[in-house]
Design a protein around this motif. Sequence first.
Motif, mmCIF file in Angstrom:
data_model
loop_
_atom_site.group_PDB
_atom_site.id
_atom_site.type_symbol
_atom_site.label_atom_id
_atom_site.label_comp_id
_atom_site.label_asym_id
_atom_site.label_seq_id
_atom_site.Cartn_x
_atom_site.Cartn_y
_atom_site.Cartn_z
ATOM 1 N N VAL A 48 81.802 37.273 20.892
ATOM 2 C CA VAL A 48 83.031 36.574 20.529
ATOM 3 C C VAL A 48 83.842 37.447 19.579
ATOM 4 O O VAL A 48 83.312 37.973 18.604
ATOM 5 N N GLU A 49 85.119 37.615 19.875
ATOM 6 C CA GLU A 49 86.031 38.344 19.000
ATOM 7 C C GLU A 49 87.280 37.501 18.786
ATOM 8 O O GLU A 49 87.853 36.985 19.749
ATOM 9 N N ILE A 50 87.686 37.351 17.537
ATOM 10 C CA ILE A 50 88.925 36.643 17.232
ATOM 11 C C ILE A 50 89.806 37.518 16.355
ATOM 12 O O ILE A 50 89.323 38.376 15.624
ATOM 13 N N GLU A 51 91.097 37.295 16.464
ATOM 14 C CA GLU A 51 92.092 38.052 15.713
ATOM 15 C C GLU A 51 93.113 37.093 15.128
ATOM 16 O O GLU A 51 93.953 36.567 15.856
ATOM 17 N N PRO A 52 93.055 36.827 13.833
ATOM 18 C CA PRO A 52 94.139 36.067 13.217
ATOM 19 C C PRO A 52 95.412 36.913 13.230
ATOM 20 O O PRO A 52 95.359 38.111 12.977
ATOM 21 N N ALA A 53 96.524 36.300 13.577
ATOM 22 C CA ALA A 53 97.813 37.002 13.613
ATOM 23 C C ALA A 53 98.867 36.069 13.030
ATOM 24 O O ALA A 53 99.464 35.279 13.742
ATOM 25 N N GLY A 54 99.049 36.146 11.732
ATOM 26 C CA GLY A 54 99.981 35.231 11.082
ATOM 27 C C GLY A 54 99.439 33.821 11.134
ATOM 28 O O GLY A 54 98.322 33.571 10.703
ATOM 29 N N GLU A 55 100.216 32.925 11.705
ATOM 30 C CA GLU A 55 99.779 31.534 11.811
ATOM 31 C C GLU A 55 99.030 31.248 13.102
ATOM 32 O O GLU A 55 98.549 30.141 13.303
ATOM 33 N N ALA A 56 98.932 32.244 13.981
ATOM 34 C CA ALA A 56 98.245 32.055 15.261
ATOM 35 C C ALA A 56 96.890 32.754 15.232
ATOM 36 O O ALA A 56 96.639 33.621 14.404
ATOM 37 N N ILE A 57 96.042 32.355 16.145
ATOM 38 C CA ILE A 57 94.736 32.981 16.323
ATOM 39 C C ILE A 57 94.554 33.217 17.810
ATOM 40 O O ILE A 57 94.807 32.335 18.626
ATOM 41 N N SER A 58 94.133 34.416 18.163
ATOM 42 C CA SER A 58 93.771 34.679 19.548
ATOM 43 C C SER A 58 92.370 35.254 19.556
ATOM 44 O O SER A 58 91.891 35.790 18.556
#
Length: 91
Positions: free
Chosen positions: A17-27
């Motif tokens: 599992v890999e997640i990337e917070p990007a500002g107010e979004a998460i992908s």
Amino acid sequence: MTEGDADFVYRNWIVRVEIEPAGEAISGHADLYWRGQHKCRVALATSRLDPTRARLALGTKARAFIDGWIARPHAGDSGFCDIQAGDSAPP
């Protein structure tokens, strides 16, 4: 890997599992490996979850895919092909 990454094994599958917070979004995504072969990627993009809940959601989606895979027959032509270019075995 980022701070929100996690690996686990479920029913003899490796799930990364890999997640990337990007500002107010998460992908993020979860790559699923069976017997060393990359079989599936499930993805998530949301602005409604924090990183911990996003990681849990991806784990849930990965487990649901694996449960469905195990439940169906695997004889004959599935219509699926092996994933090629750029994919590698899990570390």
